[in-house]
Design a protein around this motif. Structure first.
Motif, PDB file in Angstrom:
ATOM      1  N   ALA A 235      -2.084   6.223   6.764  1.00 50.79           N
ATOM      2  CA  ALA A 235      -0.993   5.269   6.538  1.00 50.79           C
ATOM      3  C   ALA A 235       0.015   5.831   5.533  1.00 50.79           C
ATOM      4  O   ALA A 235       1.233   5.716   5.731  1.00 50.79           O
ATOM      5  CB  ALA A 235      -1.555   3.939   6.044  1.00 50.79           C
ATOM      6  N   LEU A 236      -0.475   6.467   4.478  1.00 51.19           N
ATOM      7  CA  LEU A 236       0.421   7.034   3.467  1.00 51.19           C
ATOM      8  C   LEU A 236       1.225   8.201   4.030  1.00 51.19           C
ATOM      9  O   LEU A 236       2.419   8.351   3.733  1.00 51.19           O
ATOM     10  CB  LEU A 236      -0.388   7.490   2.252  1.00 51.19           C
ATOM     11  CG  LEU A 236      -0.979   6.376   1.380  1.00 51.19           C
ATOM     12  CD1 LEU A 236      -1.928   6.954   0.330  1.00 51.19           C
ATOM     13  CD2 LEU A 236       0.123   5.571   0.689  1.00 51.19           C
TER      14      LEU A 236
ATOM     15  N   VAL B 134       4.296  10.233   2.357  1.00 50.78           N
ATOM     16  CA  VAL B 134       3.592  10.868   1.242  1.00 50.78           C
ATOM     17  C   VAL B 134       3.109  12.240   1.709  1.00 50.78           C
ATOM     18  O   VAL B 134       2.483  12.347   2.768  1.00 50.78           O
ATOM     19  CB  VAL B 134       2.397  10.007   0.763  1.00 50.78           C
ATOM     20  CG1 VAL B 134       1.623  10.725  -0.337  1.00 50.78           C
ATOM     21  CG2 VAL B 134       2.889   8.653   0.274  1.00 50.78           C
ATOM     22  N   PRO B 135       3.387  13.331   0.962  1.00 51.54           N
ATOM     23  CA  PRO B 135       3.049  14.687   1.427  1.00 51.54           C
ATOM     24  C   PRO B 135       1.539  14.905   1.563  1.00 51.54           C
ATOM     25  O   PRO B 135       0.738  14.323   0.829  1.00 51.54           O
ATOM     26  CB  PRO B 135       3.614  15.592   0.326  1.00 51.54           C
ATOM     27  CG  PRO B 135       4.604  14.761  -0.419  1.00 51.54           C
ATOM     28  CD  PRO B 135       4.109  13.350  -0.329  1.00 51.54           C
TER      29      PRO B 135
ATOM     30  N   VAL C 280      -4.230  10.306  -3.294  1.00 51.45           N
ATOM     31  CA  VAL C 280      -3.688   8.986  -3.630  1.00 51.45           C
ATOM     32  C   VAL C 280      -4.520   7.877  -2.987  1.00 51.45           C
ATOM     33  O   VAL C 280      -4.746   6.824  -3.585  1.00 51.45           O
ATOM     34  CB  VAL C 280      -2.217   8.884  -3.191  1.00 51.45           C
ATOM     35  CG1 VAL C 280      -1.693   7.451  -3.328  1.00 51.45           C
ATOM     36  CG2 VAL C 280      -1.350   9.819  -4.033  1.00 51.45           C
ATOM     37  N   SER C 281      -4.999   8.103  -1.777  1.00 48.05           N
ATOM     38  CA  SER C 281      -5.776   7.062  -1.091  1.00 48.05           C
ATOM     39  C   SER C 281      -7.079   6.764  -1.826  1.00 48.05           C
ATOM     40  O   SER C 281      -7.399   5.606  -2.097  1.00 48.05           O
ATOM     41  CB  SER C 281      -6.069   7.482   0.352  1.00 48.05           C
ATOM     42  OG  SER C 281      -6.940   8.604   0.400  1.00 48.05           O
ATOM     43  N   ILE C 282      -7.829   7.799  -2.181  1.00 50.22           N
ATOM     44  CA  ILE C 282      -9.119   7.556  -2.825  1.00 50.22           C
ATOM     45  C   ILE C 282      -8.959   7.187  -4.298  1.00 50.22           C
ATOM     46  O   ILE C 282      -9.790   6.484  -4.868  1.00 50.22           O
ATOM     47  CB  ILE C 282     -10.068   8.759  -2.658  1.00 50.22           C
ATOM     48  CG1 ILE C 282     -11.484   8.417  -3.164  1.00 50.22           C
ATOM     49  CG2 ILE C 282      -9.525   9.986  -3.367  1.00 50.22           C
ATOM     50  CD1 ILE C 282     -12.107   7.195  -2.523  1.00 50.22           C
TER      51      ILE C 282
ATOM     52  N   LEU D 252       6.807  -0.558   0.114  1.00 50.66           N
ATOM     53  CA  LEU D 252       5.707  -0.731   1.063  1.00 50.66           C
ATOM     54  C   LEU D 252       4.480   0.063   0.620  1.00 50.66           C
ATOM     55  O   LEU D 252       3.346  -0.455   0.661  1.00 50.66           O
ATOM     56  CB  LEU D 252       6.141  -0.296   2.460  1.00 50.66           C
ATOM     57  CG  LEU D 252       5.137  -0.574   3.600  1.00 50.66           C
ATOM     58  CD1 LEU D 252       4.749  -2.038   3.637  1.00 50.66           C
ATOM     59  CD2 LEU D 252       5.729  -0.142   4.943  1.00 50.66           C
ATOM     60  N   THR D 253       4.661   1.319   0.206  1.00 50.38           N
ATOM     61  CA  THR D 253       3.515   2.084  -0.302  1.00 50.38           C
ATOM     62  C   THR D 253       3.002   1.459  -1.596  1.00 50.38           C
ATOM     63  O   THR D 253       1.801   1.513  -1.873  1.00 50.38           O
ATOM     64  CB  THR D 253       3.897   3.556  -0.558  1.00 50.38           C
ATOM     65  OG1 THR D 253       4.978   3.620  -1.503  1.00 50.38           O
ATOM     66  CG2 THR D 253       4.306   4.251   0.718  1.00 50.38           C
ATOM     67  N   ASN D 254       3.880   0.864  -2.366  1.00 58.44           N
ATOM     68  CA  ASN D 254       3.469   0.205  -3.607  1.00 58.44           C
ATOM     69  C   ASN D 254       2.499  -0.940  -3.323  1.00 58.44           C
ATOM     70  O   ASN D 254       1.468  -1.086  -3.983  1.00 58.44           O
ATOM     71  CB  ASN D 254       4.702  -0.329  -4.349  1.00 58.44           C
ATOM     72  CG  ASN D 254       4.440  -0.610  -5.808  1.00 58.44           C
ATOM     73  OD1 ASN D 254       4.039   0.264  -6.561  1.00 58.44           O
ATOM     74  ND2 ASN D 254       4.644  -1.855  -6.223  1.00 58.44           N
ATOM     75  N   VAL D 255       2.816  -1.749  -2.305  1.00 54.55           N
ATOM     76  CA  VAL D 255       1.931  -2.849  -1.915  1.00 54.55           C
ATOM     77  C   VAL D 255       0.611  -2.309  -1.374  1.00 54.55           C
ATOM     78  O   VAL D 255      -0.474  -2.811  -1.709  1.00 54.55           O
ATOM     79  CB  VAL D 255       2.620  -3.752  -0.869  1.00 54.55           C
ATOM     80  CG1 VAL D 255       1.627  -4.762  -0.282  1.00 54.55           C
ATOM     81  CG2 VAL D 255       3.803  -4.487  -1.493  1.00 54.55           C
TER      82      VAL D 255
END
Length: 559
Positions: A188-189, A194-195, A223-225, A250-253
């Motif tokens: 999703a990121l 997100v790179p 970032v995900s974990i 959106l990534t912030n949420v």
């Protein structure tokens, strides 16, 4: 509009609590379920290679010892990699080895789920270290916290001197929970820009003709974990305020929901194990009400603008935007700060050092309480500790032996709980005082006066709560701060784990007592109110004096 933004995130969280909490229950309940066909073949291979074909139930002592020894092995391997990263692969930028005290601090930080960073990720670590140490420990430390919660829940809800098998729980926490969730969030990121690459830094030529390097790397996976595992830290030094880690509202949420969902869902899991869903909702509602109170404090404080600037005649109608990203604004910055310190994640999308004096009380207080959702697993365990304290106090008031979930609470359990309860303020306030008594500690303070007190207090509070965020004005990249915060992180993580698993082991051996007319019910709104009162009163008695010396005094001098 601000209230709508906040409300949408709160509603989305509520929608996640039941399905995720139910799934976590099925992962660890030991009962056959649909996920077995998908995950068991992989798990059986892991168990066979590890020599764990048979996984008998463990006593509290054996479960705790297995947990600690496993963590020690990860620390040893991770420390070695950090000290040798210069010679290891996936280091296209030629980053040097980390010096010993910083390596000590970093490895303790990530193994204890704190992720306090006294270095800048893009310049201090190779890609191999980011993946093999940082990302790896974000999984293992988070699963460690989750299995502690599951073991504690088993101890207080089931019969028999057993908390389960640590190694089976540890493997399932990875294969069935965090790894699948991390893959979904990573994809999703990446879709949200997100790179995710192993290419070296990008070299660009600016309009003025200068050369500039743009750091990239395997960002999305970390970032995900870091959020799902309530780890914090960051691939980049400025964390989730960096446009590559957190490029849009959106990534912030998505990142807020990621770090909040497992701690919130575990309350529902607790209700399923207790076979009384009201028990879980009482814990969740108690956490949520305290959370909303502190969210209101930081939001209204930041919305009013910086009082020092307002007193100079500057316009404060847009709120205090110092240290905040325009793409997030006051609402998403205030909510993010509240979530990250309630869930003891430590990731930040704004600089907490620039919060208004009253606004800074929210992150400090939530880490001091360390039980309002909390990190993966440990927050629930800490709140259940407060629930037992509440039952004990109420029992003393009516002259009846206190009971919790049908088990008597006796001196042995209360002594262990007292150790866990008192250790937290001791390892915050003691080192804070020592830092002010030594030149090595005082030299790091960049802001004189009451704000300087808040800087030091925040650093040790964040370390003890295994949060990892900081008042970044503090010059903490020195041997004194590396060693002192490293020790605080160790004590903050393992003292409470050892004490509370011992409580769970003790309660698991007791025969359940039938409910009578005199039993104090712990699944009612009355208990929720008493629980909230206990948490706030204990927290105020312990920490209000030092808060009065820091943010409160700072506010009174500039208002």
């Amino acid at each position: 509009m601000d209230v709508l933004q906040i409300s949408v995130v709160l509603v989305l969280l509520l929608l996640l609590v039941k399905p995720l909490g139910t799934y976590i229950y099925h992962v660890f309940s030991g009962q056959p379920n649909a996920s077995d066909k998908l995950f068991q073949p992989f798990e059986n291979i892991i168990f066979k290679i590890s020599g764990l074909k048979e996984r008998p139930n463990m006593s509290a002592k054996k479960y705790t010892l297995s947990l600690i020894l496993t963590n020690i092995i990860f620390v040893a391997v991770g420390y070695t990699i950090l000290r040798l990263q210069k010679y290891l692969p996936f280091n296209p930028n030629g980053i040097d080895n980390i010096e010993p005290t910083l390596s000590f601090n970093t490895i303790i930080s990530f193994m204890t789920n704190t992720n306090l960073q006294h270095y800048s990720g893009e310049t201090g670590l190779s890609y191999f270290s980011q993946m093999a140490v940082i990302t790896m420990m974000m999984f293992t430390s988070a699963v460690t916290g989750i299995v502690v919660a599951i073991a504690f829940i088993r101890g207080i809800t089931s019969k028999g001197n057993t908390l389960g098998n640590f190694f089976e729980d540890f493997v399932k926490g990875h294969t069935r929970l965090l790894i699948p969730m991390a893959i979904i969030v990573t994809l999703a990121l990446v879709g949200l820009k997100v790179p995710q690459t192993l290419d070296p830094s990008i070299e660009l030529t600016t309009l003025s003709g200068d050369k500039q390097e743009i750091a990239v790397g395997p960002v999305a996976s970390l970032v995900s974990i870091k959020h799902l595992g309530t780890n914090g830290g960051g691939f980049f030094g400025v964390n989730s305020s960096h446009p590559f880690e957190n490029p849009s509202p959106l990534t912030n949420v998505l990142e807020m929901l990621s770090m909040w969902c497992i701690p919130a869902a575990l309350t529902y899991t607790y209700g399923r194990f207790a076979k009384n869903q009201k028990q879980g909702w009482v814990i969740f509602s108690s956490m949520a009400l305290i959370f909303l109170a502190f969210l209101s404090l930081i939001y209204f404080s930041e919305s009013q603008g910086n009082p020092a600037l307002v007193n100079m005649g500057l316009d404060g109608s847009q709120g205090s935007m110092e240290g905040k990203e325009m793409r997030f604004g006051i609402a998403q910055s205030a909510l993010f700060s509240t979530v990250t310190t309630a869930a003891t994640t430590g990731t930040v999308n704004n600089m907490h050092d620039t919060l208004t004096p009253l606004g800074s009380i929210t992150p400090l207080a939530l880490m001091m309480l360390n039980s309002i959702f909390g990190g993966d697993g440990v927050g629930l365990v800490n709140m259940l500790m407060y629930a037992i304290i509440t039952v004990f106090i109420c029992g003393l008031m009516v002259g009846r032996t206190p009971e919790f979930l049908g088990r008597k609470i006796e001196p042995k359990e209360m002594k262990l709980i007292a150790i866990a309860l008192l250790a937290h303020p001791l390892i915050i306030l003691g080192p804070t005082a020592i830092a002010f008594l030594t030149d090595l500690g005082k030299e790091a303070i960049s802001n004189p006066g009451f704000h300087g007190i808040s800087q030091v207090l925040y650093e040790y509070t964040s370390s003890a709560a295994n949060n990892g965020s900081g008042f970044e004005g503090l010059g903490d990249a020195t041997p004194f701060w590396n060693i002192s915060t490293g020790l605080v992180m160790l004590l903050g993580r393992y003292l409470s784990i050892v004490a509370l698993l011992a409580v769970a082991g003790s309660l698991s051996q007791k025969q359940p007592i039938p409910e009578t007319i005199g039993t104090f019910k712990t699944d009612q709104p009355l208990f929720s109110g008493l629980l909230i009162g206990t948490v706030l009163i204990v927290g105020a008695l312990t920490f209000l004096p030092v808060l009065a010396l820091g943010p409160i005094a700072e506010y009174l001098t500039i208002r």
